[in-house]
Design a protein around this motif. Structure first.
Motif, PDB file in Angstrom:
ATOM      1  N   GLU A   1       0.824  -1.206   0.000  1.00 11.65           N
ATOM      2  CA  GLU A   1       0.000   0.000   0.000  1.00 11.65           C
ATOM      3  C   GLU A   1       0.864   1.264   0.000  1.00 11.65           C
TER       4      GLU A   1
ATOM      5  N   GLU B   1      -6.880   0.652   2.171  1.00 13.73           N
ATOM      6  CA  GLU B   1      -7.513  -0.108   3.251  1.00 13.73           C
ATOM      7  C   GLU B   1      -6.743   0.005   4.560  1.00 13.73           C
TER       8      GLU B   1
ATOM      9  N   ILE C   1      -7.995   4.335  -4.957  1.00 11.46           N
ATOM     10  CA  ILE C   1      -8.488   3.433  -3.925  1.00 11.46           C
ATOM     11  C   ILE C   1      -7.682   2.137  -4.022  1.00 11.46           C
TER      12      ILE C   1
ATOM     13  N   ASP D   1      -6.489  -1.647  -2.451  1.00 11.00           N
ATOM     14  CA  ASP D   1      -6.501  -2.833  -1.597  1.00 11.00           C
ATOM     15  C   ASP D   1      -5.198  -3.562  -1.903  1.00 11.00           C
TER      16      ASP D   1
ATOM     17  N   TRP E   1     -12.493  -0.328  -1.487  1.00 12.68           N
ATOM     18  CA  TRP E   1     -11.329  -1.052  -2.025  1.00 12.68           C
ATOM     19  C   TRP E   1     -11.694  -2.470  -2.458  1.00 12.68           C
TER      20      TRP E   1
END
Length: 268
Positions: free
Chosen positions: A48, A67, A88, A90, A214
């Motif tokens: 991330e 996330e 966005i 994940d 996500w």
């Protein structure tokens, strides 16, 4: 607004460098339970962080809702309400599978502008399957345009039903009692992997009752661009800001969506 190929290259590069080398090689202390029943690994956090930096550089002025960042700072969700483009992320969808050495996990990225999903990327690092969608440009995998399964009667359509601990009790009860009326299949425990199968026509439908952006922004765009219908239970389109809604149902077209909705959720 964005070079889709450049985004794809960034995702593939980070998956190759951060994800695959750690698959089936995590130490015990590198996997933690962030809340009851949900795992996070050092790889989730590293991916991330890397994606956020690289994607923001590709689109100056953009924001990121990831996330793991939201878990640490829930107020970040408010960024979805503005006009700035929002990535966005994940980093590992299907973390439990990843942590236990099962290959059904995905890296998922969506791009939202003024509330509308405009880009979606879902990569399965182990298989290399990579679904990519741009609003108005179709859904693609390995140069092939994706197309959802042909509609059929509810009893002849196959798909997954996710209505358990996150569902309102009445919805969970109805879906559980009626799952035999459709061709329900076992969940892969990875929304990204299921969305790829939906978009390429291997499954007809899916029902979800946890709508975090996500998990669904990349997949609903991919499915929609492949010709499918993704609507919340009230029959209106899913958006990133609708993460508090009761549920989401995917089907090959409007008529089959209505038939599935009546079969699974309608009044007797």
């Amino acid at each position: 607004m964005i070079d889709v190929a450049k985004v794809s290259a960034v995702i593939e590069e980070i998956a190759a460098g951060e994800v695959l080398p750690r698959f089936r090689s995590l130490a015990e202390h590198e996997v933690q339970e962030k809340v009851a029943g949900e795992l996070v690994t050092v790889v989730d956090l590293a991916v991330e962080k890397a994606l956020a930096a690289r994607l923001k550089a590709l689109l100056p002025g953009s924001l990121v809702v990831g996330e793991e960042a939201v878990h640490a700072e829930p107020a970040l969700m408010a960024q979805l309400d503005g006009d700035a483009p929002v990535w966005i992320i994940d980093p590992i969808d299907g973390t439990r599978n990843f942590a236990h050495g099962r290959p059904a996990f995905a890296v998922m990225v969506g791009l939202v502008q003024a509330g509308e999903s405009v880009g979606g990327w879902i990569l399965e690092p182990v298989t290399g399957r990579f679904g990519i969608a741009e609003r108005g440009g179709g859904a693609w995998m390995a140069g092939k345009r994706l197309k959802v399964a042909a509609p059929d009667s509810p009893a002849r359509m196959t798909g997954s039903l996710h209505a358990s601990s996150y569902a309102p009790p009445e919805i969970a009860r109805r879906v559980e009692q009626r799952r035999g009326r459709v061709g329900a299949v076992k969940s892969l425990r990875c929304a990204g992997a299921e969305y790829l199968r939906l978009a390429e026509g291997a499954l007809h439908f899916s029902l979800f009752t946890r709508l975090m952006p996500w998990d669904h922004v990349p997949g609903t765009l991919l499915y929609g661009e492949a010709g499918g219908v993704a609507l919340c239970f009230d029959g209106t389109p899913y958006k990133a800001t609708r993460y508090r809604d009761r549920g989401l149902l995917m089907a090959p077209d409007q008529a089959s969506w209505e038939a599935l909705h009546a079969t699974l959720l309608g009044e007797e």
